[in-house]
Design a protein around this motif. Structure first.
Motif, PDB file in Angstrom:
ATOM      1  N   THR A  48       0.815  -1.220   0.000  1.00 57.75           N
ATOM      2  CA  THR A  48       0.000   0.000   0.000  1.00 57.75           C
ATOM      3  C   THR A  48       0.845   1.266   0.000  1.00 57.75           C
ATOM      4  O   THR A  48       0.340   2.340  -0.334  1.00 57.75           O
ATOM      5  CB  THR A  48      -0.976   0.022   1.191  1.00 57.75           C
ATOM      6  OG1 THR A  48      -0.230  -0.108   2.399  1.00 57.75           O
ATOM      7  CG2 THR A  48      -1.995  -1.102   1.075  1.00 57.75           C
ATOM      8  N   ASP A  49       2.133   1.155   0.339  1.00 58.40           N
ATOM      9  CA  ASP A  49       3.009   2.322   0.322  1.00 58.40           C
ATOM     10  C   ASP A  49       3.232   2.867  -1.092  1.00 58.40           C
ATOM     11  O   ASP A  49       3.706   3.993  -1.246  1.00 58.40           O
ATOM     12  CB  ASP A  49       4.357   1.998   0.978  1.00 58.40           C
ATOM     13  CG  ASP A  49       5.096   0.864   0.284  1.00 58.40           C
ATOM     14  OD1 ASP A  49       4.438  -0.118  -0.137  1.00 58.40           O
ATOM     15  OD2 ASP A  49       6.330   0.945   0.175  1.00 58.40           O
ATOM     16  N   ILE A  50       2.870   2.122  -2.152  1.00 55.39           N
ATOM     17  CA  ILE A  50       3.038   2.634  -3.515  1.00 55.39           C
ATOM     18  C   ILE A  50       1.854   3.507  -3.941  1.00 55.39           C
ATOM     19  O   ILE A  50       1.899   4.132  -4.997  1.00 55.39           O
ATOM     20  CB  ILE A  50       3.290   1.514  -4.549  1.00 55.39           C
ATOM     21  CG1 ILE A  50       2.061   0.630  -4.751  1.00 55.39           C
ATOM     22  CG2 ILE A  50       4.526   0.705  -4.175  1.00 55.39           C
ATOM     23  CD1 ILE A  50       2.207  -0.392  -5.883  1.00 55.39           C
ATOM     24  N   LEU A  51       0.805   3.557  -3.119  1.00 50.82           N
ATOM     25  CA  LEU A  51      -0.356   4.386  -3.440  1.00 50.82           C
ATOM     26  C   LEU A  51      -0.135   5.807  -2.944  1.00 50.82           C
ATOM     27  O   LEU A  51       0.195   6.019  -1.776  1.00 50.82           O
ATOM     28  CB  LEU A  51      -1.619   3.816  -2.795  1.00 50.82           C
ATOM     29  CG  LEU A  51      -2.085   2.454  -3.287  1.00 50.82           C
ATOM     30  CD1 LEU A  51      -3.269   1.976  -2.452  1.00 50.82           C
ATOM     31  CD2 LEU A  51      -2.471   2.531  -4.757  1.00 50.82           C
ATOM     32  N   THR A  52      -0.316   6.772  -3.846  1.00 49.90           N
ATOM     33  CA  THR A  52      -0.280   8.175  -3.473  1.00 49.90           C
ATOM     34  C   THR A  52      -1.637   8.776  -3.834  1.00 49.90           C
ATOM     35  O   THR A  52      -2.467   8.120  -4.472  1.00 49.90           O
ATOM     36  CB  THR A  52       0.835   8.949  -4.204  1.00 49.90           C
ATOM     37  OG1 THR A  52       0.477   9.106  -5.579  1.00 49.90           O
ATOM     38  CG2 THR A  52       2.179   8.244  -4.079  1.00 49.90           C
ATOM     39  N   GLU A  53      -1.856   9.998  -3.461  1.00 48.29           N
ATOM     40  CA  GLU A  53      -3.117  10.670  -3.789  1.00 48.29           C
ATOM     41  C   GLU A  53      -3.301  10.801  -5.306  1.00 48.29           C
ATOM     42  O   GLU A  53      -4.407  10.698  -5.817  1.00 48.29           O
ATOM     43  CB  GLU A  53      -3.142  12.055  -3.137  1.00 48.29           C
ATOM     44  CG  GLU A  53      -4.497  12.669  -3.037  1.00 48.29           C
ATOM     45  CD  GLU A  53      -5.497  11.839  -2.222  1.00 48.29           C
ATOM     46  OE1 GLU A  53      -6.676  11.844  -2.608  1.00 48.29           O
ATOM     47  OE2 GLU A  53      -5.117  11.194  -1.234  1.00 48.29           O
ATOM     48  N   LYS A  54      -2.194  10.988  -6.045  1.00 53.22           N
ATOM     49  CA  LYS A  54      -2.262  11.223  -7.486  1.00 53.22           C
ATOM     50  C   LYS A  54      -2.164   9.961  -8.333  1.00 53.22           C
ATOM     51  O   LYS A  54      -2.725   9.906  -9.423  1.00 53.22           O
ATOM     52  CB  LYS A  54      -1.119  12.151  -7.927  1.00 53.22           C
ATOM     53  CG  LYS A  54      -1.255  13.567  -7.515  1.00 53.22           C
ATOM     54  CD  LYS A  54      -0.077  14.334  -8.086  1.00 53.22           C
ATOM     55  CE  LYS A  54      -0.253  15.814  -7.910  1.00 53.22           C
ATOM     56  NZ  LYS A  54       0.837  16.553  -8.542  1.00 53.22           N
ATOM     57  N   ASN A  55      -1.388   8.964  -7.875  1.00 51.65           N
ATOM     58  CA  ASN A  55      -1.072   7.843  -8.744  1.00 51.65           C
ATOM     59  C   ASN A  55      -0.520   6.663  -7.955  1.00 51.65           C
ATOM     60  O   ASN A  55      -0.494   6.690  -6.735  1.00 51.65           O
ATOM     61  CB  ASN A  55      -0.081   8.278  -9.838  1.00 51.65           C
ATOM     62  CG  ASN A  55       1.159   8.938  -9.253  1.00 51.65           C
ATOM     63  OD1 ASN A  55       1.680   8.524  -8.224  1.00 51.65           O
ATOM     64  ND2 ASN A  55       1.647   9.985  -9.907  1.00 51.65           N
ATOM     65  N   VAL A  56      -0.061   5.671  -8.698  1.00 54.68           N
ATOM     66  CA  VAL A  56       0.612   4.506  -8.121  1.00 54.68           C
ATOM     67  C   VAL A  56       2.096   4.667  -8.449  1.00 54.68           C
ATOM     68  O   VAL A  56       2.459   4.861  -9.609  1.00 54.68           O
ATOM     69  CB  VAL A  56       0.053   3.193  -8.719  1.00 54.68           C
ATOM     70  CG1 VAL A  56       0.799   1.990  -8.181  1.00 54.68           C
ATOM     71  CG2 VAL A  56      -1.438   3.082  -8.444  1.00 54.68           C
ATOM     72  N   GLN A  57       2.935   4.593  -7.428  1.00 53.78           N
ATOM     73  CA  GLN A  57       4.380   4.802  -7.585  1.00 53.78           C
ATOM     74  C   GLN A  57       5.114   3.479  -7.398  1.00 53.78           C
ATOM     75  O   GLN A  57       5.679   3.225  -6.340  1.00 53.78           O
ATOM     76  CB  GLN A  57       4.875   5.821  -6.554  1.00 53.78           C
ATOM     77  CG  GLN A  57       4.376   7.223  -6.765  1.00 53.78           C
ATOM     78  CD  GLN A  57       5.217   7.969  -7.781  1.00 53.78           C
ATOM     79  OE1 GLN A  57       6.415   7.741  -7.938  1.00 53.78           O
ATOM     80  NE2 GLN A  57       4.570   8.858  -8.509  1.00 53.78           N
TER      81      GLN A  57
END
Length: 193
Positions: free
Chosen positions: A95-104
């Motif tokens: 879940t740490d790859i989820l940001t408000e704008k996108n998937v990192q």
């Protein structure tokens, strides 16, 4: 002929990507090269919707397993690689790859529904990209053949086809990423509701 260094200087980046127009088309950058895909057809959207429904239904019963998302959602795999898969699953341990704008970073599962304009790119270029960036599983959904190909990493890290299932043969897609989730291909590829 340009030198490799000159070519690298001309590659598009995520900074260029965010400037692309919001024109109803899917824009992606793979190894710095811009790809544009027209809006999908009805059958394509029907398949994406059915897959999303089945995975979401599973996740409602198993909320800690992760989250599923449908395009458009930017998946930033590197400064030179930004894609918008039809569907993607982010596992509970990432879940740490989820940001408000996108998937990192690489999602656990990426699903692409093939079309005439994307078949080669999805089967070859994107598969190599997902292999290189650590996607755990990749599905290619083929509406022409009513089939699904499943790719998983080998010991060497290469995404290899581990299954090719068809509706005609009564295939059911499963994945260790979603234990107990079963997608009946006869239902997935049925003509209409």
């Amino acid at each position: 002929m340009r030198s490799p260094a000159a070519r690298a200087d001309m590659r598009l980046t995520y900074d260029d990507f965010v400037l692309f127009p919001d024109d109803g088309k899917r824009h992606e950058i793979i190894d710095g090269e811009h790809y544009v895909t027209p809006a999908p057809n009805v059958r394509h959207q029907r398949l994406v919707g059915r897959l999303l429904y089945e995975i979401e239904r599973y996740l409602r019963a198993n909320p800690h397993a992760g989250e599923v998302f449908a395009a458009p959602l930017d998946v930033v795999l590197s400064h030179f690689d930004v894609v918008e898969p039809d569907l993607l699953f982010v596992a509970g341990d990432q879940t740490d790859i989820l940001t408000e704008k996108n998937v990192q970073g690489p999602p656990a599962l990426v699903i692409e529904v093939l079309s005439k304009s994307t078949r080669k790119r999805d089967a070859q270029t994107k598969r190599r990209l997902f292999e290189r960036t650590g996607v755990r599983e990749y599905w290619l959904v083929d509406p022409e053949l009513d089939a699904v190909q499943v790719f998983r990493p080998t010991a060497e890290g290469r995404l290899a086809r581990v299954a090719e299932l068809t509706a005609e043969d009564g295939g059911v897609v499963t994945t260790p990423l979603l234990p107990g989730c079963q997608i009946d291909l006869r239902e997935l590829f049925r003509a209409h509701i």
